[in-house]
Design an enzyme around this catalytic site. Structure first.
Site: not given
Ligand SMILES: NC(=O)c1ccc[n+]([C@@H]2O[C@H](COP(=O)([O-])OP(=O)(O)OC[C@H]3O[C@@H](n4cnc5c(N)ncnc54)[C@H](O)[C@@H]3O)[C@@H](O)[C@H]2O)c1
Length: 433
Positions: A121, A204, A251-253, A257, A260, A263, A327
């Site tokens: 994102t 997004k 859903k109230a609560g 968190g 995503c 931030k 998180r």
């Molecule tokens: N977690 C969710 O539910 C979700 C849903 C949709 C979108 N997103 C978006 O997707 C992105 C990733 O989220 P996440 O929750 O998977 O993050 P995360 O922190 O779980 O994973 C990120 C990974 O990237 C690796 N990394 C960082 N820099 C690197 C590099 N230079 N080379 C190789 N690997 C590297 C880290 O070691 C880590 O394993 C974010 O932008 C988030 O906003 C997350």
């Protein structure tokens, strides 16, 4: 065309395994070698339903592999899905340093035409920065395209969300990149919406912020309900029956968190500020959300008066059910505040206790229990913080027997107030008398 997936966190790991399941040849890569070692052995470092099986199946099938050699993975691939983190920086903006790092790695290893796909994102206009960085650091003038394909999976149902998406947003500025991405998602051709890159990036952030706003909205209504005779569950039902509003996310609560919504709401607010657009609506969304744990704690104090020395059971630590992710979980603020007040805490979560122990190691004040009943033993109050399905079928009569005082403070409205009170509990919930 081989696909590389950079970053094997919650999104990248599911993306790599999911794209392999679609029949593509995929190399997942991460700079975290311990993570890659674990994943290569078919073991997911995160709890996500169905992920272990998907991983094992596709590793065995031979079209999915993992390496910690990020450079080699880039050189081998024609399409690179960027799934690294974009956490919040100290000013509330998205910290784009991981994305910049990856863009530089791609530039160094650009040995032929590649499509660089933003799946993380990212703020609108990020593609311009990626193009600039690759342009500055590549040797020669090897062509490349940048595209945006934001991910909408939800933790807890990430695998089915990825394998059966309701929409696929493909932001492109060249026919070549569009054709490649549409081919990757061939199976879902009728669900692909092709847009400009700026629109895809904004979709997004706008979607997550809208869902967050809906949650804060119903929580604001819940505050009004608590000062009247209205029950927020009835209000939400009545609102949600209007198809223009819909029932989901009303859903109230304890609020939202996770990694995503909090931030992303702040990042979009800052994007607005940077572009001269007042996103005050989003500032209020964040403000309402931030107030939730404090209002919940007020109820705990109202029930117990003095917290020092009180034994309190806390059920649920993950930011939502079916994940081990803590998180920005409201549990962290709640546990921190109760610990500060001198309470003795008995924590239980089906999956997230391991992660929580890294924040609150077991101590005289904080202990981790094997089930809700152990947590409730001799407790002066029981708090429900995450709505795990298993809590719905708790034997409340047994809990009542085990507890020192029959008090439940339910941050997720999991129980029927009349039924709980009939069992002899004092019961506090959200937006309900
Ligand atoms: N977690 C969710 O539910 C979700 C849903 C949709 C979108 N997103 C978006 O997707 C992105 C990733 O989220 P996440 O929750 O998977 O993050 P995360 O922190 O779980 O994973 C990120 C990974 O990237 C690796 N990394 C960082 N820099 C690197 C590099 N230079 N080379 C190789 N690997 C590297 C880290 O070691 C880590 O394993 C974010 O932008 C988030 O906003 C997350």
């Amino acid at each position: 065309m081989k696909i590389a997936v950079i970053g094997t966190g919650y999104v990248g790991l599911v993306t790599a395994a999911g794209l392999a399941e679609f029949g593509h040849t995929v190399i997942g890569t991460d700079k975290d070698t311990a993570k890659i070692d674990l994943i290569s052995r078919g073991s997911s470092p995160i709890y996500e339903p169905e992920l272990d099986d998907l991983l094992k199946k596709n590793l065995a099938g031979g079209n999915l592999s993992f390496t910690s050699d990020v450079d080699a993975a880039i050189r081998e691939a024609g399409v690179i899905f960027v799934c690294v983190g974009t956490p919040q920086d100290e000013n509330g903006r998205a910290d784009m340093s991981q994305i910049e790092g990856v863009a530089r790695s791609i530039a160094r290893n650009l040995n032929g035409y590649k499509v660089v796909v933003e799946k993380s994102t990212v703020p609108v206009k990020t593609s311009e920065w990626i193009k600039r960085v690759i342009g500055l650091y590549r040797r020669g003038d090897t062509p490349f395209d940048v595209a945006s394909n934001p991910e909408f999976l939800r933790e807890g149902s990430a695998v089915p969300d990825f394998l059966e998406p309701d929409r696929l947003i493909v932001g492109v500025e060249s026919d070549r990149a569009r054709d490649i991405l549409v081919r990757i998602y061939e199976k879902f051709r009728d669900r692909v919406l092709v847009t400009s890159i700026d629109a895809a990036e904004l979709i997004k952030h706008a979607s997550n912020s809208f869902l967050a706003l809906k949650i804060s909205y119903i929580n604001m209504i819940a505050d009004l309900c608590e000062r009247t005779d209205a029950d927020v569950e009835q209000v939400a039902l009545g609102m949600g029956l209007d198809p223009r509003i819909g029932r989901q996310f009303l859903k109230a609560g304890l609020g939202y968190g996770g990694s995503c919504f909090p931030k992303d709401v702040r990042a979009l607010t800052k994007i607005g500020e940077d572009l001269g657009v007042d996103c005050g609506l989003l500032r209020e969304t964040d403000k309402v959300n931030q107030a939730r744990p404090g209002l919940f704690l007020d109820k705990v104090k109202k029930a117990l008066w003095i917290l020092k020395g009180k034994r309190i059971a806390v059920l649920g630590l993950a930011f939502k059910p079916e994940t081990d992710d803590i998180r920005e979980a409201s549990s962290i603020r709640i546990v921190r505040e109760l610990e500060r007040e001198g309470a003795r805490l008995r924590l239980y979560d089906p999956k997230a206790a391991g992660n929580m122990k890294e924040v609150f190691p077991p101590s005289a004040a904080v202990s981790y229990c094997k089930d809700p009943y152990e947590a409730a033993e001799e407790a002066n109050a029981l708090l429900v913080v995450t709505e795990w399905e298993e809590f719905r079928s708790l034997d409340l009569a047994r809990l009542r027997e085990l507890m020192a005082n029959p008090i439940i403070v339910d941050g997720r409205n999991m129980f029927d107030p009349a039924a709980v009170r009939r069992l002899g509990f004092e019961y506090y919930s959200v937006g309900r008398k």
